[in-house]
Motif scaffolding. Structure first.
Motif, short mmCIF file in Angstrom:
data_model
loop_
_atom_site.label_atom_id
_atom_site.label_comp_id
_atom_site.label_asym_id
_atom_site.label_seq_id
_atom_site.Cartn_x
_atom_site.Cartn_y
_atom_site.Cartn_z
N VAL A 1 107.03 -13.62 -69.54
CA VAL A 1 107.08 -14.53 -68.39
C VAL A 1 105.70 -15.17 -68.25
O VAL A 1 104.69 -14.48 -68.29
CB VAL A 1 107.42 -13.77 -67.10
N GLN A 2 105.69 -16.48 -68.14
CA GLN A 2 104.43 -17.20 -67.92
C GLN A 2 104.41 -17.79 -66.52
O GLN A 2 105.42 -18.30 -66.03
CB GLN A 2 104.27 -18.32 -68.95
N LEU A 3 103.25 -17.72 -65.87
CA LEU A 3 103.05 -18.31 -64.55
C LEU A 3 102.37 -19.66 -64.72
O LEU A 3 101.55 -19.84 -65.61
CB LEU A 3 102.19 -17.40 -63.68
N VAL A 4 102.72 -20.60 -63.85
CA VAL A 4 102.13 -21.94 -63.92
C VAL A 4 101.58 -22.30 -62.54
O VAL A 4 102.27 -22.18 -61.53
CB VAL A 4 103.16 -23.00 -64.36
N VAL A 5 100.32 -22.75 -62.51
CA VAL A 5 99.65 -23.14 -61.27
C VAL A 5 99.18 -24.58 -61.41
O VAL A 5 98.56 -24.95 -62.42
CB VAL A 5 98.45 -22.22 -60.96
N GLY A 6 99.46 -25.40 -60.39
CA GLY A 6 99.04 -26.79 -60.40
C GLY A 6 97.60 -26.95 -59.98
O GLY A 6 97.20 -26.49 -58.91
N ARG A 7 96.80 -27.65 -60.80
CA ARG A 7 95.38 -27.81 -60.49
C ARG A 7 95.13 -28.80 -59.35
O ARG A 7 94.10 -28.74 -58.68
CB ARG A 7 94.62 -28.28 -61.73
N GLN A 8 96.07 -29.72 -59.12
CA GLN A 8 95.88 -30.70 -58.06
C GLN A 8 96.62 -30.30 -56.78
O GLN A 8 96.83 -31.12 -55.90
CB GLN A 8 96.33 -32.08 -58.55
N ASN A 9 96.97 -29.06 -56.72
CA ASN A 9 97.59 -28.50 -55.53
C ASN A 9 96.51 -28.20 -54.49
O ASN A 9 95.56 -27.47 -54.79
CB ASN A 9 98.34 -27.22 -55.94
N PRO A 10 96.61 -28.73 -53.26
CA PRO A 10 95.59 -28.44 -52.25
C PRO A 10 95.49 -26.97 -51.88
O PRO A 10 94.49 -26.54 -51.31
CB PRO A 10 96.03 -29.29 -51.05
N ASN A 11 96.53 -26.20 -52.21
CA ASN A 11 96.50 -24.74 -51.99
C ASN A 11 96.01 -24.01 -53.23
O ASN A 11 96.29 -22.82 -53.40
CB ASN A 11 97.90 -24.23 -51.64
N PHE A 12 95.28 -24.70 -54.11
CA PHE A 12 94.98 -24.13 -55.42
C PHE A 12 94.37 -22.73 -55.36
O PHE A 12 94.81 -21.83 -56.06
CB PHE A 12 94.04 -25.04 -56.22
N GLN A 13 93.35 -22.53 -54.52
CA GLN A 13 92.68 -21.24 -54.50
C GLN A 13 93.64 -20.12 -54.12
O GLN A 13 93.67 -19.06 -54.76
CB GLN A 13 91.50 -21.25 -53.53
N ALA A 14 94.46 -20.37 -53.09
CA ALA A 14 95.42 -19.35 -52.66
C ALA A 14 96.49 -19.14 -53.72
O ALA A 14 96.90 -18.02 -54.01
CB ALA A 14 96.05 -19.75 -51.33
N SER A 15 96.97 -20.24 -54.33
CA SER A 15 98.00 -20.13 -55.38
C SER A 15 97.46 -19.39 -56.59
O SER A 15 98.15 -18.58 -57.21
CB SER A 15 98.49 -21.53 -55.79
N ASN A 16 96.21 -19.68 -56.93
CA ASN A 16 95.58 -19.02 -58.07
C ASN A 16 95.44 -17.53 -57.81
O ASN A 16 95.75 -16.70 -58.67
CB ASN A 16 94.22 -19.65 -58.34
N ASP A 17 94.97 -17.16 -56.63
CA ASP A 17 94.84 -15.74 -56.29
C ASP A 17 96.20 -15.06 -56.30
O ASP A 17 96.33 -13.91 -56.75
CB ASP A 17 94.18 -15.58 -54.92
N PHE A 18 97.23 -15.76 -55.81
CA PHE A 18 98.57 -15.20 -55.79
C PHE A 18 99.06 -14.95 -57.22
O PHE A 18 99.62 -13.89 -57.53
CB PHE A 18 99.51 -16.15 -55.05
N ALA A 19 98.84 -15.92 -58.10
CA ALA A 19 99.25 -15.76 -59.50
C ALA A 19 98.53 -14.58 -60.14
O ALA A 19 99.13 -13.78 -60.88
CB ALA A 19 98.96 -17.04 -60.28
N LYS A 20 97.24 -14.43 -59.84
CA LYS A 20 96.48 -13.31 -60.39
C LYS A 20 96.95 -11.97 -59.84
O LYS A 20 97.00 -10.96 -60.56
CB LYS A 20 94.99 -13.50 -60.09
#
Length: 354
Positions: free
Chosen positions: A201-220
């Motif tokens: 399973v691969q996770l994908v995070v959008g770099r131009q998402n204004p929630n990037f930091q929270a989304s990135n932490d969630f993915a991690k």
């Protein structure tokens, strides 16, 4: 208004990108359209950044050897947010919302199992979503699974699926999962995990998402949790230019379960294993919904004391203020000065790569 195509959320047709480092080693392959500035966190938590793209080849360099560290400030900000909403002192049982699942690319299928790689409006990805749903439900987790089609499979699919995501958000889900499959060679996702032949399973995070930091932490957090319970199941995290509808909330995530070249049965096994390994981080411990007022107050004062200590430390160490400012800026969706310099899409980009 930016369309999905303008934000780089489109995918390649009948081909894929290969990401290689300076030694010629293949880091990953993806059907996502790759641009300079995209990043990839592999299964070993090594973070690579794309610095050159030529045809179907993207050259990358490692920028961090261990990039799985999660920002503690994201959790603190979430805690304070719930406190200010008044949720913190409620003593009644809090009913958590369901896990919500939908499919932006509703045609995506698996050749082995579906006979074709694409079935418009009724792709095999729906059955993988069903397996994910049943697996969560067996663990006591409620799920809402939308099978609304968003065809055709083009650059505007995310604009169409955004309406479905918005409808699902009205049910106040704990997490919103957009389930896909990739389109790369079979070996890219084939794996043996917990003695089972599965797709990763691969996770994908959008770099131009204004929630990037929270989304990135969630993915991690997801990767860290699954790595403990099902090592090898998470292939990695791809950071692509775009939003992938993740601007709708910090707990929205795009999952790619296998490729069209893998069997649908292996993808379903991977989905089931993912549900078991990720349940706690996505939903929490089932049955732990009672909020004890006394316990919460004790926790509150512990946090207040901790924040006071942090404040005192920062007063003694002025340089720490800059670090906190960067953390808060990230959690609020703002770009730090360093990130602006390294983001080719930013008007202030200086053309250098760190």
């Amino acid at each position: 208004m930016f369309t999905a195509a303008a934000l780089g959320e489109s995918e390649l047709n009948q081909k894929y990108m290969t990401l290689k480092d300076n030694h010629g080693q293949v880091i990953t392959r993806t059907a996502h359209e790759v641009v300079v500035g995209d990043e990839y966190l592999n299964s070993k938590n090594q973070l690579f950044r794309v610095y050159r793209v030529s045809g179907n080849l993207a050259k990358v360099k490692m920028v961090k050897s261990d990039a799985l560290k999660v920002s503690a400030w994201t959790e603190v900000i979430g805690f304070l947010s719930s406190l200010f909403r008044g949720d913190f002192f409620r003593s009644e049982v809090k009913q958590r919302g369901p896990i919500a699942i939908y499919h932006t690319h509703s045609d995506e299928s698996y050749v082995e199992g579906d006979g074709v790689s694409s079935k418009r409006g009724n792709g095999g990805i729906f059955q993988v979503g069903d397996t994910l749903t049943r697996s969560f439900e067996k663990l006591g987790v409620p799920v809402v699974h939308s099978k609304v089609p968003h065809d055709p499979h083009d650059a505007l699919a995310y604009d169409r699926s955004r309406r479905t995501a918005a409808q699902l958000l009205k049910q106040q889900p704990t997490v919103l999962l957009d389930v896909h499959r990739d389109a790369v060679p079979r070996q890219e996702y084939a794996a043996v995990v917990n003695k089972e032949n599965v797709t990763q399973v691969q996770l994908v995070v959008g770099r131009q998402n204004p929630n990037f930091q929270a989304s990135n932490d969630f993915a991690k957090q997801i990767k860290a949790s699954v790595d403990k319970k099902a090592p090898g199941l998470i292939k990695g995290i791809f950071y692509g230019r775009g939003k992938y509808n993740q601007d709708l909330g910090p707990r929205t995530m795009l999952l790619e379960i296998g490729s069209h070249t893998n069997s649908k049965a292996a993808a379903e096994r991977g989905a089931s294993l993912f549900a078991a390994a990720a349940k706690d981080v996505l939903y929490g411990n089932v049955g732990a919904g009672v909020v004890n007022r006394g316990g919460m107050r004790n926790t509150f004062w512990i946090v207040v004391a901790a924040l006071g200590g942090i404040g005192l430390f920062l007063l003694l160490n002025h340089s720490g203020l800059k670090s906190i400012r960067r953390e808060f800026a990230g959690a609020l969706g703002e770009k730090s000065e360093e990130k602006r310099k390294n983001d080719p899409s930013d008007p202030d980009h200086n053309g250098e790569s760190s």
